[in-house]
Write an enzyme that holds these catalytic residues in place. Structure first.
Site, PDB file in Angstrom:
ATOM      1  N   ASP A   9     -44.232 -22.199  -1.989  1.00 16.24           N
ATOM      2  CA  ASP A   9     -45.576 -22.753  -2.174  1.00 16.24           C
ATOM      3  C   ASP A   9     -45.866 -22.781  -3.677  1.00 16.24           C
ATOM      4  O   ASP A   9     -45.851 -21.746  -4.338  1.00 16.24           O
ATOM      5  CB  ASP A   9     -46.594 -21.857  -1.436  1.00 16.24           C
ATOM      6  N   ASP A 110     -47.087 -29.621  -1.765  1.00 14.21           N
ATOM      7  CA  ASP A 110     -46.541 -28.544  -2.606  1.00 14.21           C
ATOM      8  C   ASP A 110     -45.921 -27.384  -1.819  1.00 14.21           C
ATOM      9  O   ASP A 110     -45.788 -26.289  -2.345  1.00 14.21           O
ATOM     10  CB  ASP A 110     -47.615 -28.035  -3.582  1.00 14.21           C
ATOM     11  N   GLU A 111     -45.542 -27.633  -0.563  1.00 15.76           N
ATOM     12  CA  GLU A 111     -44.931 -26.571   0.233  1.00 15.76           C
ATOM     13  C   GLU A 111     -43.747 -27.075   1.043  1.00 15.76           C
ATOM     14  O   GLU A 111     -43.785 -28.189   1.569  1.00 15.76           O
ATOM     15  CB  GLU A 111     -45.942 -26.024   1.256  1.00 15.76           C
TER      16      GLU A 111
HETATM   17  P1  TTP Z   1     -52.867 -25.272  -1.922  1.00 17.53           P
HETATM   18  O1  TTP Z   1     -51.429 -24.897  -1.835  1.00 17.53           O
HETATM   19  O2  TTP Z   1     -53.775 -24.878  -0.807  1.00 17.53           O
HETATM   20  O3  TTP Z   1     -53.518 -24.674  -3.249  1.00 17.53           O
HETATM   21  P2  TTP Z   1     -52.962 -24.543  -4.717  1.00 17.53           P
HETATM   22  O4  TTP Z   1     -51.519 -24.931  -4.829  1.00 17.53           O
HETATM   23  O5  TTP Z   1     -53.868 -25.288  -5.633  1.00 17.53           O
HETATM   24  O6  TTP Z   1     -53.167 -23.008  -5.021  1.00 17.53           O
HETATM   25  P3  TTP Z   1     -52.341 -21.739  -4.490  1.00 17.53           P
HETATM   26  O7  TTP Z   1     -51.796 -21.105  -5.740  1.00 17.53           O
HETATM   27  O8  TTP Z   1     -53.342 -20.890  -3.813  1.00 17.53           O
HETATM   28  O9  TTP Z   1     -51.261 -22.231  -3.571  1.00 17.53           O
HETATM   29  O10 TTP Z   1     -52.998 -26.839  -2.071  1.00 17.53           O
HETATM   30  C1  TTP Z   1     -52.061 -27.625  -2.789  1.00 17.53           C
HETATM   31  C2  TTP Z   1     -52.763 -28.747  -3.516  1.00 17.53           C
HETATM   32  O11 TTP Z   1     -53.496 -29.542  -2.585  1.00 17.53           O
HETATM   33  C3  TTP Z   1     -53.777 -28.257  -4.531  1.00 17.53           C
HETATM   34  O12 TTP Z   1     -53.205 -28.004  -5.804  1.00 17.53           O
HETATM   35  C4  TTP Z   1     -54.790 -29.369  -4.550  1.00 17.53           C
HETATM   36  C5  TTP Z   1     -54.727 -29.965  -3.159  1.00 17.53           C
HETATM   37  N1  TTP Z   1     -55.905 -29.521  -2.382  1.00 17.53           N
HETATM   38  C6  TTP Z   1     -57.043 -30.336  -2.357  1.00 17.53           C
HETATM   39  O13 TTP Z   1     -57.044 -31.425  -2.939  1.00 17.53           O
HETATM   40  N2  TTP Z   1     -58.143 -29.898  -1.662  1.00 17.53           N
HETATM   41  C7  TTP Z   1     -58.183 -28.697  -1.008  1.00 17.53           C
HETATM   42  O14 TTP Z   1     -59.213 -28.332  -0.402  1.00 17.53           O
HETATM   43  C8  TTP Z   1     -57.003 -27.859  -1.047  1.00 17.53           C
HETATM   44  C9  TTP Z   1     -56.999 -26.527  -0.353  1.00 17.53           C
HETATM   45  C10 TTP Z   1     -55.913 -28.319  -1.743  1.00 17.53           C
HETATM   46 CA    CA Z   2     -49.954 -24.151  -3.367  1.00 18.43          CA
END
Ligand code: TTP
Ligand code: CA
Length: 362
Positions: A9, A110-111
């Site tokens: 992730d 991103d996962e």
């Molecule tokens: P996430 O993996 O949920 O968050 P993240 O990568 O920003 O942070 P973390 O370090 O906690 O993993 O989401 C991946 C991407 O998806 C994030 O960078 C932006 C997008 N996203 C949105 O546009 N809206 C949202 O509500 C969420 C949760 C994510």
């Molecule tokens: Ca993430």
């Protein structure tokens, strides 16, 4: 063989990319906002970096509220096409670390899951080394960090990756699974939503351990056979779903940034050649032919453009790929006066080429 699964992730993905692109953002709170047609005032937070999270800023929060939490935060608009290109590059790195092309599963921008049962020899110490290597490769090639979870199945790997963030790695061996899950609140169980959480709370079930110990018949009575059984199994760490590409894996591609923004043809074509060789070697290992070639260019102003060519018959030779890619690249150079920032090449409409092996032997 005991399965070994990795879940990767990316950390604060969109904001991490923005930080990487502008070193002056380092140490500041960075908030990426999705602006609505009501302009800056109406936007919601897409994501933010961990400095901004310290101030209480979160995804989905109104940007106005984020601003009041940290007036000094830097607010940037979402650049989705650009993040998608970075995502594609990251996914290529991840896929190349899986046991095979097929043991890779992207689950969001991103996962992804990777099965590494073979490459780790089912050994969790070796698996940790592979996880560290993946983190290193992503950091070196894309200059962003990720968090890695390793476990005997997807459920555990997914929950392990969020255990330590950002830039973490968590390995849960089969014998550690129950201790890992037991104390967590049920909402942390991957797949449980708010409604289920509420129903479970009404039944007096707050932790995954309590869920695991609960009578399965009562769970079935409340949630139905499928979900009731799933809840019981998941709470004890059982998950047999395979790592499998969801979207038909009908494309193979590579993207990379030029050393600096440029229109220097020798730099652009030599990178294109390198990327095409990479794509070719993967076509060969998968023993497929392709019917389309696509070239992508991201300009210095971040505008992304693509050109594609489709053939009547599947091909798999060097010339079909490189000549077409070079011609399209030449057209891009003629059409724009801006510098090139990133380029990519991919092939699509893949076909099995069983029985056509000789094509590869030339
Ligand atoms: P996430 O993996 O949920 O968050 P993240 O990568 O920003 O942070 P973390 O370090 O906690 O993993 O989401 C991946 C991407 O998806 C994030 O960078 C932006 C997008 N996203 C949105 O546009 N809206 C949202 O509500 C969420 C949760 C994510
Ligand atoms: Ca993430």
């Amino acid at each position: 063989m005991e399965r070994v699964i990795i879940h990767v992730d990316m950390d604060y993905f969109y904001a991490a990319i923005e930080e990487r692109e502008d070193p002056s953002l380092k140490g500041k709170a960075v908030v990426v906002c999705m602006y609505s047609n009501r302009g800056e005032e109406g936007g919601a937070v897409s994501t933010c970096n961990y400095v901004a999270r310290d101030a209480g800023i979160r995804s989905a929060m109104p940007c106005r509220q984020a601003k009041s939490l940290d007036p000094d935060a830097v607010f940037l608009p979402v650049r989705k096409p650009f993040y998608e290109e970075v995502s594609a590059s990251v996914m290529e790195i991840l896929r190349s670390n899986a046991d095979s092309e097929e043991s890779f599963e992207k689950i969001s921008i991103d996962e992804a899951f990777l099965e590494i049962t073979k490459s780790s020899g089912s050994d969790f110490d070796t698996a940790r080394e592979i996880g560290m290597r993946i983190k290193e490769e992503v950091r070196e090639r894309e200059r962003i960090t990720c968090s890695v979870g390793i476990g005997p199945n997807k459920l555990i790997a997914k929950m392990a990756s969020s255990f330590k963030k950002p830039d973490g790695i968590t390995v849960i061996r089969p014998e550690e699974m129950k201790d890992f899950l037991r104390p967590m609140p049920v909402k942390k169980l991957w797949g449980i939503g708010g409604v289920t959480e509420e129903k479970l709370a009404e039944m007096g079930i707050k932790t995954i351990g309590e869920l695991e110990g609960h009578d399965i018949l009562e769970l079935i009575a409340v949630f139905g056979k499928n979900k009731g059984t799933w809840l019981k199994q998941a709470a004890s760490g059982v998950d047999e779903t395979p790592v499998k590409e969801r979207t038909a894996s009908d494309q193979i591609g590579r993207m990379a940034s030029l050393k600096h923004d440029t229109r220097d043809e020798s730099m652009i074509f030599s990178l294109l050649d390198e990327l095409a060789d990479d794509v070719l070697s993967r076509i060969r290992s998968r023993k497929v032919g392709f019917r389309s070639v696509t070239v992508t260019v991201i300009l210095s102003n971040f505008k992304t453009s693509t050109k594609s060519r489709t053939f009547n018959h599947p091909v798999s030779d060097v010339e079909s790929l490189k000549e077409n890619a070079e011609q399209m690249m030449q057209q891009f150079l003629e059409e724009s006066t801006l510098n090139f920032r990133r380029i990519g090449v991919r092939v699509g409409n893949l076909n099995e080429t069983a029985g056509q092996k000789s094509l590869f032997d030339f």
